[in-house]
Scaffold this motif. Structure first.
Motif, PDB file in Angstrom:
ATOM      1  N   TRP A 108       0.748  -1.192   0.001  1.00  0.00           N
ATOM      2  CA  TRP A 108      -0.120   0.119  -0.086  1.00  0.00           C
ATOM      3  C   TRP A 108       0.831   1.219  -0.180  1.00  0.00           C
ATOM      4  CZ3 TRP A 108      -4.346  -1.257   3.843  1.00  0.00           C
ATOM      5  CH2 TRP A 108      -5.451  -2.217   3.405  1.00  0.00           C
ATOM      6  N   LYS A 109       2.023   1.215   0.504  1.00  0.00           N
ATOM      7  CA  LYS A 109       3.104   2.478   0.546  1.00  0.00           C
ATOM      8  C   LYS A 109       3.862   2.395  -0.830  1.00  0.00           C
ATOM      9  CE  LYS A 109       2.972   3.117   5.557  1.00  0.00           C
ATOM     10  NZ  LYS A 109       3.997   3.147   6.825  1.00  0.00           N
ATOM     11  N   ASP A 110       4.082   3.476  -1.151  1.00  0.00           N
ATOM     12  CA  ASP A 110       5.118   3.581  -2.352  1.00  0.00           C
ATOM     13  C   ASP A 110       6.428   3.297  -1.768  1.00  0.00           C
ATOM     14  OD1 ASP A 110       2.918   4.371  -3.821  1.00  0.00           O
ATOM     15  OD2 ASP A 110       3.384   6.579  -4.274  1.00  0.00           O
ATOM     16  N   LYS A 111       7.301   2.679  -2.526  1.00  0.00           N
ATOM     17  CA  LYS A 111       8.649   2.493  -2.076  1.00  0.00           C
ATOM     18  C   LYS A 111       9.691   2.747  -3.397  1.00  0.00           C
ATOM     19  CE  LYS A 111       7.142  -1.699   0.142  1.00  0.00           C
ATOM     20  NZ  LYS A 111       7.055  -3.097   0.444  1.00  0.00           N
ATOM     21  N   PRO A 112      10.839   3.115  -2.886  1.00  0.00           N
ATOM     22  CA  PRO A 112      11.833   3.507  -3.906  1.00  0.00           C
ATOM     23  C   PRO A 112      12.085   2.390  -5.108  1.00  0.00           C
ATOM     24  CG  PRO A 112      12.745   3.914  -1.611  1.00  0.00           C
ATOM     25  CD  PRO A 112      11.223   3.178  -1.587  1.00  0.00           C
ATOM     26  N   VAL A 113      12.460   2.640  -6.099  1.00  0.00           N
ATOM     27  CA  VAL A 113      12.838   1.508  -6.927  1.00  0.00           C
ATOM     28  C   VAL A 113      14.207   1.515  -7.193  1.00  0.00           C
ATOM     29  CG1 VAL A 113      12.612   1.112  -9.618  1.00  0.00           C
ATOM     30  CG2 VAL A 113      10.795   2.340  -8.250  1.00  0.00           C
ATOM     31  N   PHE A 114      14.800   0.113  -7.272  1.00  0.00           N
ATOM     32  CA  PHE A 114      16.227  -0.264  -7.519  1.00  0.00           C
ATOM     33  C   PHE A 114      16.367  -0.893  -8.873  1.00  0.00           C
ATOM     34  CE2 PHE A 114      15.080  -0.020  -3.117  1.00  0.00           C
ATOM     35  CZ  PHE A 114      15.874   0.684  -2.303  1.00  0.00           C
ATOM     36  N   ASP A 115      17.648  -0.402  -9.245  1.00  0.00           N
ATOM     37  CA  ASP A 115      17.731  -1.002 -10.607  1.00  0.00           C
ATOM     38  C   ASP A 115      18.533  -2.540 -10.269  1.00  0.00           C
ATOM     39  OD1 ASP A 115      20.648  -0.917  -9.833  1.00  0.00           O
ATOM     40  OD2 ASP A 115      20.817   0.909 -10.732  1.00  0.00           O
ATOM     41  N   GLU A 116      19.266  -3.044 -11.597  1.00  0.00           N
ATOM     42  CA  GLU A 116      19.329  -4.265 -11.513  1.00  0.00           C
ATOM     43  C   GLU A 116      20.745  -4.601 -10.468  1.00  0.00           C
ATOM     44  OE1 GLU A 116      20.084  -5.725 -15.330  1.00  0.00           O
ATOM     45  OE2 GLU A 116      18.107  -5.751 -16.212  1.00  0.00           O
ATOM     46  N   LEU A 117      21.384  -3.606 -10.207  1.00  0.00           N
ATOM     47  CA  LEU A 117      22.541  -3.589  -9.360  1.00  0.00           C
ATOM     48  C   LEU A 117      22.238  -3.346  -8.015  1.00  0.00           C
ATOM     49  CD1 LEU A 117      24.994  -1.823 -11.462  1.00  0.00           C
ATOM     50  CD2 LEU A 117      24.971  -4.361 -11.441  1.00  0.00           C
ATOM     51  N   GLY A 118      20.681  -3.098  -7.811  1.00  0.00           N
ATOM     52  CA  GLY A 118      20.567  -2.841  -6.472  1.00  0.00           C
ATOM     53  C   GLY A 118      20.633  -1.330  -5.973  1.00  0.00           C
ATOM     54  N   GLN A 119      20.808  -0.298  -6.985  1.00  0.00           N
ATOM     55  CA  GLN A 119      21.061   0.989  -6.586  1.00  0.00           C
ATOM     56  C   GLN A 119      19.682   1.731  -6.669  1.00  0.00           C
ATOM     57  OE1 GLN A 119      23.770   2.270  -5.035  1.00  0.00           O
ATOM     58  NE2 GLN A 119      24.540   0.000  -5.115  1.00  0.00           N
ATOM     59  N   PRO A 120      19.483   2.738  -5.999  1.00  0.00           N
ATOM     60  CA  PRO A 120      18.314   3.520  -6.362  1.00  0.00           C
ATOM     61  C   PRO A 120      18.316   4.166  -7.630  1.00  0.00           C
ATOM     62  CG  PRO A 120      18.903   4.014  -4.203  1.00  0.00           C
ATOM     63  CD  PRO A 120      19.985   3.161  -4.902  1.00  0.00           C
ATOM     64  N   GLU A 121      17.143   4.009  -8.454  1.00  0.00           N
ATOM     65  CA  GLU A 121      16.993   4.647  -9.607  1.00  0.00           C
ATOM     66  C   GLU A 121      16.835   6.206  -9.491  1.00  0.00           C
ATOM     67  OE1 GLU A 121      14.225   3.257 -12.551  1.00  0.00           O
ATOM     68  OE2 GLU A 121      14.633   1.400 -12.353  1.00  0.00           O
ATOM     69  N   ILE A 122      17.613   6.865 -10.268  1.00  0.00           N
ATOM     70  CA  ILE A 122      17.536   8.639 -10.137  1.00  0.00           C
ATOM     71  C   ILE A 122      16.793   9.065 -11.375  1.00  0.00           C
ATOM     72  CG2 ILE A 122      19.170  10.430  -9.729  1.00  0.00           C
ATOM     73  CD1 ILE A 122      19.263   8.653  -7.342  1.00  0.00           C
ATOM     74  N   LEU A 123      15.993   9.998 -10.825  1.00  0.00           N
ATOM     75  CA  LEU A 123      15.185  10.764 -11.735  1.00  0.00           C
ATOM     76  C   LEU A 123      15.842  11.826 -12.549  1.00  0.00           C
ATOM     77  CD1 LEU A 123      11.585  10.915 -10.178  1.00  0.00           C
ATOM     78  CD2 LEU A 123      12.246   9.177 -12.054  1.00  0.00           C
ATOM     79  N   PRO A 124      15.636  12.608 -13.640  1.00  0.00           N
ATOM     80  CA  PRO A 124      16.477  13.549 -14.272  1.00  0.00           C
ATOM     81  C   PRO A 124      16.437  14.947 -12.907  1.00  0.00           C
ATOM     82  CG  PRO A 124      14.709  12.666 -15.942  1.00  0.00           C
ATOM     83  CD  PRO A 124      14.401  11.929 -14.446  1.00  0.00           C
ATOM     84  N   ASP A 125      15.498  14.938 -12.288  1.00  0.00           N
ATOM     85  CA  ASP A 125      15.668  16.141 -11.490  1.00  0.00           C
ATOM     86  C   ASP A 125      16.576  15.790 -10.275  1.00  0.00           C
ATOM     87  OD1 ASP A 125      14.278  14.359  -9.925  1.00  0.00           O
ATOM     88  OD2 ASP A 125      12.478  15.876  -9.612  1.00  0.00           O
ATOM     89  N   GLY A 126      17.122  14.454 -10.166  1.00  0.00           N
ATOM     90  CA  GLY A 126      18.024  14.212  -9.210  1.00  0.00           C
ATOM     91  C   GLY A 126      17.517  13.636  -8.037  1.00  0.00           C
ATOM     92  N   SER A 127      16.175  13.406  -7.998  1.00  0.00           N
ATOM     93  CA  SER A 127      15.253  12.653  -6.846  1.00  0.00           C
ATOM     94  C   SER A 127      15.264  11.222  -7.069  1.00  0.00           C
ATOM     95  CB  SER A 127      13.929  13.193  -6.634  1.00  0.00           C
ATOM     96  OG  SER A 127      13.198  12.932  -7.999  1.00  0.00           O
ATOM     97  N   VAL A 128      15.270  10.350  -6.373  1.00  0.00           N
ATOM     98  CA  VAL A 128      14.952   8.959  -5.968  1.00  0.00           C
ATOM     99  C   VAL A 128      13.820   8.530  -6.669  1.00  0.00           C
ATOM    100  CG1 VAL A 128      15.049   6.892  -4.898  1.00  0.00           C
ATOM    101  CG2 VAL A 128      16.218   8.533  -4.443  1.00  0.00           C
ATOM    102  N   ARG A 129      13.452   7.631  -7.670  1.00  0.00           N
ATOM    103  CA  ARG A 129      12.187   7.340  -8.146  1.00  0.00           C
ATOM    104  C   ARG A 129      11.674   6.502  -7.150  1.00  0.00           C
ATOM    105  NH1 ARG A 129      11.377   2.611 -12.772  1.00  0.00           N
ATOM    106  NH2 ARG A 129       9.108   2.604 -12.867  1.00  0.00           N
ATOM    107  N   VAL A 130      10.311   6.908  -6.834  1.00  0.00           N
ATOM    108  CA  VAL A 130       9.287   6.285  -5.906  1.00  0.00           C
ATOM    109  C   VAL A 130       8.243   6.008  -6.713  1.00  0.00           C
ATOM    110  CG1 VAL A 130       8.284   6.556  -3.722  1.00  0.00           C
ATOM    111  CG2 VAL A 130      10.731   7.278  -3.902  1.00  0.00           C
ATOM    112  N   THR A 131       7.641   4.794  -6.338  1.00  0.00           N
ATOM    113  CA  THR A 131       6.323   4.523  -7.161  1.00  0.00           C
ATOM    114  C   THR A 131       5.654   3.291  -6.380  1.00  0.00           C
ATOM    115  OG1 THR A 131       5.201   4.058  -8.991  1.00  0.00           O
ATOM    116  CG2 THR A 131       7.164   2.835  -8.608  1.00  0.00           C
ATOM    117  N   GLY A 132       4.401   3.194  -6.776  1.00  0.00           N
ATOM    118  CA  GLY A 132       3.632   2.210  -6.105  1.00  0.00           C
ATOM    119  C   GLY A 132       3.662   0.860  -6.999  1.00  0.00           C
ATOM    120  N   ARG A 133       3.250  -0.321  -6.297  1.00  0.00           N
ATOM    121  CA  ARG A 133       3.343  -1.421  -7.124  1.00  0.00           C
ATOM    122  C   ARG A 133       1.795  -2.177  -6.978  1.00  0.00           C
ATOM    123  NH1 ARG A 133       8.152  -0.246  -4.915  1.00  0.00           N
ATOM    124  NH2 ARG A 133      10.002  -0.974  -6.216  1.00  0.00           N
ATOM    125  N   TYR A 134       1.386  -3.030  -8.181  1.00  0.00           N
ATOM    126  CA  TYR A 134       0.246  -3.503  -8.126  1.00  0.00           C
ATOM    127  C   TYR A 134       0.470  -4.944  -8.563  1.00  0.00           C
ATOM    128  CZ  TYR A 134      -0.339  -2.281 -12.697  1.00  0.00           C
ATOM    129  OH  TYR A 134      -0.314  -2.008 -14.057  1.00  0.00           O
TER     130      TYR A 134
END
Length: 208
Positions: A108-134
């Protein structure tokens, strides 16, 4: 002496005729109806203490409070009444099949998105990508139930019930922001849980 198949056909015809002529109740779950979730059922007695109930549960919400909540489920339940059919205490066993597009309670809570290397994905504005999952898939449920059937008058009644079952799910997981798979599985994920799967307060009406 009649051939065996004729006896089977005759017995089956008498059985279904008895069901059609028996007292029948139609029901609606009063707890879910106010929020646009539809849970209706039909219950028919087989004998003085045993009945069969067929039930449909439909939650059409593509988004409910920001969460996916689409469920289409059918249930068949056998009930045993301790005193008399459609009266007082009963226990039952049921099987359900459901198609769903929802967010499981632990997502129910949005969580950070990690890439294949286990690192947080960074958006163009420099923030960490956070999204929900279903999750989208199918579930098969086998459970036990219990409840109490109140009689208001000759036609109306109330059915209070709950059930718990083992749920075997086959699903795919997706990110909400782009619809891509988050689980990395090529086909379906599989999960099994023992959880409450049904319950409510049904308003009942006896039609014959």
């Amino acid at each position: 002496m009649k051939p065996l198949y004729k006896k089977i056909v005759l017995s089956g015809s008498l059985f279904f005729a008895a069901l059609l002529n028996a007292q029948t109740e139609i029901k609606v779950n009063t707890l879910f109806a106010p929020v646009g979730i539809y849970n209706i059922a039909v219950e028919k007695p087989i004998n003085n203490k045993i009945s069969m109930q067929v039930e449909a549960f439909v939650s059409p919400w593509k988004s409910f409070n920001g969460r996916n909540l689409q469920i289409y489920m059918g249930t068949v339940e056998g009930r045993y009444y301790f005193k008399e059919k459609m009266k007082n205490w009963y226990v039952g066993t049921y099987v359900s099949m459901a198609a769903f597009n929802l967010q499981k309670w632990n997502y129910w809570k949005d969580k950070p998105v990690f890439d294949e290397l286990g690192q947080p994905e960074i958006l163009p504005d420099g923030s960490v990508r956070v999204t929900g999952r279903y999750q989208k898939g199918l579930a098969f449920i086998f459970g036990i139930s219990g409840g109490y059937h109140f009689t208001i008058n000759n036609n109306w009644g109330l059915d209070v019930y709950a059930g718990i079952g083992t749920t075997q799910s086959f699903y795919k997981g997706y990110f909400k922001d782009n619809g891509e798979r988050y689980d990395g599985a090529k086909n379906f994920n599989k999960s099994g849980e023992l959880i409450p799967t049904r319950g409510g307060l049904m308003l009942t009406y006896r039609i014959n």
